[in-house]
Design a protein around this motif. Structure first.
Motif, PDB file in Angstrom:
ATOM      1  N   VAL A 102       0.826  -1.191   0.000  1.00 16.31           N
ATOM      2  CA  VAL A 102       0.000   0.000   0.000  1.00 16.31           C
ATOM      3  C   VAL A 102       0.877   1.263   0.000  1.00 16.31           C
ATOM      4  CG1 VAL A 102      -1.754   1.274   1.284  1.00 16.31           C
ATOM      5  CG2 VAL A 102      -1.895  -1.190   1.138  1.00 16.31           C
ATOM      6  N   VAL A 103       1.958   1.242   0.759  1.00 13.13           N
ATOM      7  CA  VAL A 103       2.817   2.425   0.839  1.00 13.13           C
ATOM      8  C   VAL A 103       3.434   2.745  -0.528  1.00 13.13           C
ATOM      9  CG1 VAL A 103       4.940   1.224   1.578  1.00 13.13           C
ATOM     10  CG2 VAL A 103       4.549   3.581   2.255  1.00 13.13           C
ATOM     11  N   PHE A 104       3.720   1.724  -1.316  1.00 19.26           N
ATOM     12  CA  PHE A 104       4.265   1.909  -2.658  1.00 19.26           C
ATOM     13  C   PHE A 104       3.255   2.650  -3.543  1.00 19.26           C
ATOM     14  CE2 PHE A 104       4.388  -0.175  -6.952  1.00 19.26           C
ATOM     15  CZ  PHE A 104       5.487   0.507  -7.443  1.00 19.26           C
ATOM     16  N   LEU A 105       2.035   2.177  -3.558  1.00 16.09           N
ATOM     17  CA  LEU A 105       1.002   2.808  -4.389  1.00 16.09           C
ATOM     18  C   LEU A 105       0.661   4.211  -3.895  1.00 16.09           C
ATOM     19  CD1 LEU A 105      -1.298  -0.282  -4.969  1.00 16.09           C
ATOM     20  CD2 LEU A 105       0.394   0.695  -6.527  1.00 16.09           C
ATOM     21  N   TYR A 106       0.658   4.396  -2.588  1.00 17.33           N
ATOM     22  CA  TYR A 106       0.427   5.718  -2.023  1.00 17.33           C
ATOM     23  C   TYR A 106       1.521   6.682  -2.479  1.00 17.33           C
ATOM     24  CZ  TYR A 106      -0.591   9.372   1.391  1.00 17.33           C
ATOM     25  OH  TYR A 106      -0.891  10.574   1.982  1.00 17.33           O
ATOM     26  N   GLY A 107       2.762   6.198  -2.508  1.00 22.67           N
ATOM     27  CA  GLY A 107       3.872   7.025  -2.954  1.00 22.67           C
ATOM     28  C   GLY A 107       3.729   7.413  -4.417  1.00 22.67           C
ATOM     29  N   TRP A 118       2.212  16.969  -1.430  1.00 18.61           N
ATOM     30  CA  TRP A 118       2.209  15.701  -2.158  1.00 18.61           C
ATOM     31  C   TRP A 118       3.627  15.191  -2.389  1.00 18.61           C
ATOM     32  CZ3 TRP A 118      -1.960  13.184  -1.774  1.00 18.61           C
ATOM     33  CH2 TRP A 118      -3.193  13.836  -1.780  1.00 18.61           C
ATOM     34  N   LYS A 119       4.534  16.092  -2.676  1.00 17.02           N
ATOM     35  CA  LYS A 119       5.931  15.700  -2.863  1.00 17.02           C
ATOM     36  C   LYS A 119       6.487  15.119  -1.557  1.00 17.02           C
ATOM     37  CE  LYS A 119      10.362  17.402  -4.532  1.00 17.02           C
ATOM     38  NZ  LYS A 119      11.108  18.554  -5.043  1.00 17.02           N
ATOM     39  N   ASN A 120       6.167  15.740  -0.449  1.00 19.22           N
ATOM     40  CA  ASN A 120       6.616  15.252   0.856  1.00 19.22           C
ATOM     41  C   ASN A 120       6.038  13.875   1.171  1.00 19.22           C
ATOM     42  OD1 ASN A 120       8.140  17.551   1.261  1.00 19.22           O
ATOM     43  ND2 ASN A 120       6.573  18.570   2.489  1.00 19.22           N
ATOM     44  N   ARG A 121       4.772  13.677   0.856  1.00 17.27           N
ATOM     45  CA  ARG A 121       4.152  12.373   1.093  1.00 17.27           C
ATOM     46  C   ARG A 121       4.803  11.305   0.213  1.00 17.27           C
ATOM     47  NH1 ARG A 121      -2.287  13.848   1.711  1.00 17.27           N
ATOM     48  NH2 ARG A 121      -2.041  14.994   3.670  1.00 17.27           N
ATOM     49  N   GLY A 122       5.104  11.654  -1.021  1.00 15.07           N
ATOM     50  CA  GLY A 122       5.801  10.724  -1.898  1.00 15.07           C
ATOM     51  C   GLY A 122       7.177  10.385  -1.371  1.00 15.07           C
TER      52      GLY A 122
END
Length: 133
Positions: A1-6, A21-25
């Motif tokens: 899930v973390v991969f797809l969220y990124g 969004w950049k920070n979350r990625g």
């Protein structure tokens, strides 16, 4: 899930130019980096794809191009056909935005063929109908 969220976060970062969004990625990339350290055959290709997308978002074109190629290779070598297809698809989008139509077309075609091989015919149809190759 973390991969797809990124991946989703970095796509949103390019679309909106919002730092959030950049920070979350970037945070997702760091989490996948830890997973890749413990299990490289399962996560290294995902880390490389996140790094490619992050470099693309940051405007580091050469780095992005190299990371996409590495993501494709690692996905193939570890037999993750769905992630190889995704790597080709995202690389195609990158090259299309860099005005490299022939490379984008080639990569969309490879993504399409891999999605068909994997059994994701609706995804393959979507690529064929919406992207040039």
């Amino acid at each position: 899930v973390v991969f797809l969220y990124g991946l989703t976060s970095l796509a949103q970062a390019r679309k909106t130019n919002e730092v959030m969004w950049k920070n979350r990625g970037h945070d997702s990339m760091k989490k996948v980096q830890k997973l890749a350290k413990d299990s490289p055959s399962n996560y290294q290709h995902k880390l490389l794809l996140l790094e490619a997308e992050f470099a693309f978002t940051a405007g580091r074109k050469n780095e992005a191009s190299e990371k996409y190629e590495q993501a494709v290779t690692f996905s193939r070598n570890n037999q993750f056909i769905q992630d190889e297809a995704l790597s080709y698809e995202l690389a195609a989008k990158f090259h299309a935005e860099q005005c490299s139509g022939s490379k984008a077309s080639q990569y969309y075609g490879k993504a399409h063929d891999l999605y068909v091989e994997w059994g994701a015919t609706s995804k393959a149809d979507h690529l064929r109908e919406n992207f040039p190759f």
